[in-house]
Design a protein around this motif. Structure first.
Motif, short mmCIF file in Angstrom:
data_model
loop_
_atom_site.label_atom_id
_atom_site.label_comp_id
_atom_site.label_asym_id
_atom_site.label_seq_id
_atom_site.Cartn_x
_atom_site.Cartn_y
_atom_site.Cartn_z
N LYS A 134 0.80 -1.36 0.01
CA LYS A 134 0.12 -0.04 0.07
C LYS A 134 0.85 1.22 -0.02
O LYS A 134 0.29 2.61 -0.52
CB LYS A 134 -1.00 0.17 1.22
CG LYS A 134 -0.22 -0.02 2.56
CD LYS A 134 -1.34 0.21 3.61
CE LYS A 134 -2.15 1.57 3.48
NZ LYS A 134 -3.22 1.49 4.70
N ASP A 135 2.16 1.08 0.35
CA ASP A 135 3.10 2.56 0.27
C ASP A 135 3.55 2.84 -0.93
O ASP A 135 3.99 3.87 -1.27
CB ASP A 135 4.15 2.34 1.11
CG ASP A 135 3.75 2.02 2.72
OD1 ASP A 135 2.56 2.59 3.03
OD2 ASP A 135 4.68 1.60 3.57
N GLY A 136 3.12 1.95 -2.03
CA GLY A 136 4.03 2.21 -3.20
C GLY A 136 2.92 1.74 -4.52
O GLY A 136 1.80 1.48 -4.38
N SER A 137 3.66 1.67 -5.57
CA SER A 137 2.93 1.07 -6.71
C SER A 137 3.12 -0.04 -7.38
O SER A 137 2.41 -0.58 -8.32
CB SER A 137 3.12 2.57 -7.81
OG SER A 137 3.08 3.55 -7.82
N VAL A 138 4.03 -0.82 -6.55
CA VAL A 138 4.37 -2.13 -7.01
C VAL A 138 3.54 -3.19 -6.07
O VAL A 138 3.84 -3.06 -4.93
CB VAL A 138 5.86 -2.52 -7.03
CG1 VAL A 138 6.07 -3.94 -7.42
CG2 VAL A 138 6.60 -1.52 -7.94
#
Length: 363
Positions: free
Chosen positions: A290-294
């Motif tokens: 949830k902290d990034g796009s991957v």
């Protein structure tokens, strides 16, 4: 999966082997002789010194990252055969220390590229950041000065390489992507037989970021490129280092799908997360999905579903709690990343076990 931790060597790393030993599940050090310029033969005596240190702390040295490819090989220069012969000898030498995977890349001039080594995130931690517009308009020499302004040596930004950068930039004006593919093919034809003899998997790392920087050709940047690369040879030594952060910084790359398609050719996995912005900028984040796009949860699921038994390391981490460390390579966030990866893996193991038990008790 077999967990490892990148380590830059005694006296060249803020993280000690004693600290790494306390991270659950880490069995090996990902290493290199960082004082050796690209193109040199790595001295066996120096290699065995690292092995003795690793043995003392209970770690293997199965993964080497990286044996850098000399620029003349990438350029297809008349001198390339000498450097290829040196590369082959280095493969033989690291095999004596137990190397089973050698990570390398074929990026011209610059290795990984970032515009800010300590960009602050919302929580106060800092991380590696890429500002696309800044790269598009900045001078490459400005980037060099910024990236090398550190007390630690930066892998891929070694002083020996940068001394000849002006010559290299001019030389690449005559090199197209197809030329680079041809030069890569030439290199592989000569080194893969040696890698196979030594039971080493030669695992290419994707371009980081996966697009042209300063007009230089870059070719290992997508699923289609990986397909073309793997078609060069069916040697068991012809493999991939699958970096979720490098490929994942381009939203067009479906990283879990790439893993599922090529899992049997992945020898080494770098797992990290990046947050992509609409303007093409990206910043590295925690490993949590949830902290990034991957989708790190699906990345690990893809490896688990494929029965992956290769080597894994948490890639770049944030800088936490005022840690003084090489950019991207501190202790704390990479240790947290390892525990997150193990948590996901253990959860998928539990789900698989539960499903199997349910099937065995089904009427």
């Amino acid at each position: 999966m077999r967990m490892t931790f990148r380590w830059y060597g005694e006296g060249n790393d803020s993280v000690t082997a004693e600290q790494i030993k306390q991270i659950p599940g880490v069995e090996g050090l990902v290493w290199a002789l960082h004082d050796q310029p690209a193109g040199n033969v790595w001295p066996l005596e120096d290699i065995m010194r690292v092995k003795k240190y690793a043995d003392t702390h209970g770690f293997h040295l199965h993964v080497v990252e990286s044996i850098n490819v000399h620029e003349d090989i990438k350029l297809g220069a008349d001198t390339r055969d000498r450097y290829i012969d040196n590369y082959k000898q280095t493969l033989k030498n690291v095999a004596q220390a137990g190397a089973r995977v050698v990570c390398f890349n074929f990026m011209p001039v610059f290795d990984w590229t970032r515009t800010d080594l300590f960009k602050q995130l919302e929580d106060g931690s800092t991380a590696l950041f890429y500002e696309k517009g800044k790269v598009d308009r900045m001078d490459p020499y400005e980037l060099i000065e910024q990236t090398t302004d550190s007390e630690f040596t930066m892998p891929g930004w070694e002083p020996e390489r940068l001394k000849t950068i002006e010559h290299s930039l001019r030389a690449y004006e005559q090199v197209s992507e197809e030329d680079l593919w041809a030069n890569l093919h030439y290199f592989l034809e000569r080194v893969l037989p040696v890698a196979e003899e030594e039971n080493i998997k030669l695992a290419i790392h994707p371009d980081d970021p996966p697009w042209s920087v300063f007009g230089l050709p870059r070719i290992i940047n997508s699923e289609e490129a990986i397909e073309r690369y793997l078609a060069i040879s069916d040697s068991p030594s012809h493999c991939l280092t699958l970096c979720s952060g490098s490929l994942g910084s381009n939203p067009a790359n479906d990283v879990p799908a790439i893993i599922r398609r090529f899992h049997n050719r992945i020898a080494f996995a770098h797992i990290r997360n990046v947050r992509i912005y609409e303007n093409g900028d990206f910043i590295e984040t925690s490993h949590r999905t949830k902290d990034g796009s991957v989708p790190i949860d699906d990345v690990v699921r893809a490896y688990h579903e494929s029965g992956f038994t290769g080597y894994v390391r948490p890639d770049h981490g944030r800088h936490l709690w005022n840690e003084q460390c090489r950019p991207g390579y501190g202790l704390y966030d990479r240790a947290l990343g390892i525990m997150h990866l193990w948590g996901l893996w253990d959860a998928y193991e539990l789900v698989e076990k539960t499903n199997q038990e349910a099937k065995s008790h089904a009427p």
